[in-house]
Design an enzyme around this catalytic site. Sequence first.
Site, PDB file in Angstrom:
ATOM      1  N   ARG A 358       0.826  -1.215   0.000  1.00 38.03           N
ATOM      2  CA  ARG A 358       0.000   0.000   0.000  1.00 38.03           C
ATOM      3  C   ARG A 358       0.853   1.254   0.000  1.00 38.03           C
ATOM      4  NH1 ARG A 358      -2.400  -1.419   5.259  1.00 38.03           N
ATOM      5  NH2 ARG A 358      -0.823  -1.136   6.857  1.00 38.03           N
ATOM      6  N   ASP A 487      -1.959   0.426  10.761  1.00 32.36           N
ATOM      7  CA  ASP A 487      -1.193  -0.739  11.221  1.00 32.36           C
ATOM      8  C   ASP A 487      -1.598  -1.195  12.610  1.00 32.36           C
ATOM      9  OD1 ASP A 487       0.477  -0.939   9.037  1.00 32.36           O
ATOM     10  OD2 ASP A 487       1.950   0.472   9.840  1.00 32.36           O
ATOM     11  N   LYS A 630       1.691   9.263  17.141  1.00 29.25           N
ATOM     12  CA  LYS A 630       1.467   8.308  16.054  1.00 29.25           C
ATOM     13  C   LYS A 630      -0.023   7.954  15.928  1.00 29.25           C
ATOM     14  CE  LYS A 630       4.597   5.160  15.065  1.00 29.25           C
ATOM     15  NZ  LYS A 630       5.677   5.087  14.097  1.00 29.25           N
ATOM     16  N   GLN A 684       6.306  11.692   9.390  1.00 30.85           N
ATOM     17  CA  GLN A 684       5.204  10.731   9.516  1.00 30.85           C
ATOM     18  C   GLN A 684       4.096  11.255  10.431  1.00 30.85           C
ATOM     19  OE1 GLN A 684       5.228   7.438  12.288  1.00 30.85           O
ATOM     20  NE2 GLN A 684       5.285   6.013  10.563  1.00 30.85           N
TER      21      GLN A 684
HETATM   22  O1  IFM Z   1      -0.534   2.712   6.545  1.00 30.23           O
HETATM   23  C1  IFM Z   1       0.546   2.594   7.423  1.00 30.23           C
HETATM   24  C2  IFM Z   1       1.777   2.401   6.591  1.00 30.23           C
HETATM   25  O2  IFM Z   1       1.672   1.252   5.800  1.00 30.23           O
HETATM   26  C3  IFM Z   1       3.020   2.333   7.443  1.00 30.23           C
HETATM   27  N1  IFM Z   1       3.098   3.474   8.289  1.00 30.23           N
HETATM   28  C4  IFM Z   1       1.950   3.711   9.133  1.00 30.23           C
HETATM   29  C5  IFM Z   1       0.658   3.790   8.310  1.00 30.23           C
HETATM   30  C6  IFM Z   1      -0.519   3.942   9.258  1.00 30.23           C
HETATM   31  O3  IFM Z   1      -0.550   2.948  10.216  1.00 30.23           O
END
Ligand code: IFM
Length: 795
Positions: A358, A487, A630, A684
């Site tokens: 993805r 995740d 996060k 992120q």
């Molecule tokens: O969608 C995920 C991605 O695949 C990896 N980093 C965190 C995102 C959200 O959990």
Amino acid sequence: MNYGYFDGENKEYVITKPNTPAPWANYLGSPEYGAIISNNAGGYSFVKSGANGRIIRYRFNAINMDQPGRYIYLRDNDNGDYWSGSWQPVGKPLDKYENQCHHGTAYTNIKSKYTNIKAETLYYVPLDKTYEVWRVKVTNEDTKVRNLSLYGYVEFSNENNYEQDSVNLQYTQYITKTYFRNNKIIQTINENVKQSVNGSTGKERFFGVAGAEVAAYEGDRDTFVGEYRNYSNPIAVESGKCQKVLNYNTNSCGALQIDITLNPGETKELAFVLGAHNDDASSKILASYEDLSQVEKELQELKDYWHGKLNNFQINTPDENFNHMINTWNSYQCFITFVWSRAASFQYCGLRNGYGFRDTVQDIQGIIHLAPELALEKIKFMISGQVDNGGGLPLVKFDHNPGHEMTPDDPAYTYDRYRADDALWLFPTILKYINETGNDDFLDEVIPFANKGEATVYEHLKRAINFSMERQGNNGMPAGLHADWNDCLRMGAKGESTFVAFQLYYAMAILKNIATDKKDDAYVAYLDEKLAELKETMQTKCWEGDQFIRGIREDGIVVGSKNDPEANLWLNPQSWAVISGCADKEQCEKALDKVYERLNTPYGAVLLDPPYKDHAFDGALMLLFNPSTKENGGIFSQSQGWIILAEALMGRGNKAFEYYRECSPAEMNDNAEVRKLEPYAHGQFIEAKESPFQGRAHVHWLTGTASTVMVGCVEGILGMRPTVDGLNISPSVPSDWKEFSIFKSFRGKKLNILVKNPDGKEGGVRELIVNGEKVEGSFLPVSMLKEENEIIATM
Ligand code: IFM
């Protein structure tokens, strides 16, 4: 406080204060030979794989997060004073030491001035080459002659595999040697092994210099640094003398000492070169830099390549920071995530050795408007990572072998189980590619499946729908499987995610249009029925009057209900209700209003609210994280792109742009001490309201944020919405923008688009003039396009 500025003309970010709140990095090269470099020259390099091809050692989570690196030391041989070409590692007092770091597109130039000696080190990997160049220029700006020594220094890893190199010291210390030959240090690894032993063969690396004679050298790290010292005061530099010690059963390094005398005003230039090549090959490489004008040629090639790509889409809006991000930095970051996935940064070590399905399918979206030809290659590659049952392999390895891969159905498969969302990302990505290029023949191309067999792209898409249809939960929505986009969300194999349900709805709507064009009537009828059923389910089971829930667990308990004590409103289902087209206008508005009211913060919208602390269920793995961090209620930056897009699709330009500004790195340029990460790269996530460090961003560069925010801006705010037949122009901008322009390269033609907004509108276009001719609505048909086109869109 700011530490630098954007130089739009040169497409650079210039760091004027080297003591940045975190290492501010740039990327050089490609995975064939990749490098990450900070503003203090810290970072590492590798061949093909960050984990298995490591050349420069890097210590993750060290006290200085970017050490070691590619160091240039300078020493005044008349008084013994010494410093480094980058501020660190020596770290001279900043009232006496001037420094500027120019991060550009695939190059970094670090300039310093200390005691009237100017030094400038340009770091780059030449286009399509598998080595790196550090071109150093030293100038004497003094009125007297200066006697200097200059040292180029690199700490080699002892082993290609970074983990072995870091922890298996009882082995890796004893496999490497260095030699000095022809102006360079040669490092050998497993030198005796002429044929493969346990999969290893002997390897060689080199660190050499062109344009100067080496006066002395070191191949042994600890001899260079000295006992009880570190990179701020290596004994070899302090004493002014490398001792010509080569390593044997210790840590290797490449240190080359060059002695130079400079008259007033005189400049000396040389180039260090580093790579994984043997003696012969490296001698040839070094010889090609004897004429140092080669460096300028290669720098120009790099700029031409990257600027050529970025210049396919350029804007000029009233917001300078927005311009810098869209014209250069967000775009460049999209290329970096596209090429590097999550392989190598100061947080990612590269161990995964592949593309998350993805992640990469989304990353591709960020560059489609800039380089559709590159996007196409990667789309094909990712489609070949789809299993013949329609699901995506969770990880498509760098050495992926289509037709022969194991799948999560194989008992021996070790990497993760199927996720519910992976293959559904193919739909918007393929749609965007086809719309950008008009290449709908692509749908008939035959591409292998990951495990066995092959099919047309159209069939691949049908199988993806099938995958979700065959894995339904208890309420008629696709099952959550191992996880969805999040995740940390495990709702049980038969649990259901509204995010995935909206994705499936969107995917079916996209495929229905394709099937209609293909006159696949039976399939259109099938999709019509499924679309109606899913919509009904979403309406009856997932809508709570002013918000959508996050899902329904396998045991029937709702996640993200407004009545829950924690996590009672989630961001993604609200934005995806809009993006998918599954919700009606009133629902969209209510859901978006609620997001704004409850989830928005000065730094963007939180992923859920309130964070989990006392009421998490078993599968709510985000509980592991501190609140406001996060997936546990942090400002997950990737999701900001979707809320921007959703607001823009609703024509609410003020809100769309407000969300954009809140999460934009450039907006934090003057508060860099709060954000910490590079003001030119998305991270992120950003810590939110329950953190004492609200506004601090984490996990730089390699994040899906780059592409979602790009799409939110280009398709959403700027309203560039191509179709197979042309371009819909439908901006959603702040109502106080009176005018802005866009240059877009489209199907090989040039579009100069001027958008006028005399009435202070937030969205939509009421009049379109194409090359002097008035066009109905906001749609520009491709048939009207000349080589170069002047377009005026009035909002
Ligand atoms: O969608 C995920 C991605 O695949 C990896 N980093 C965190 C995102 C959200 O959990």
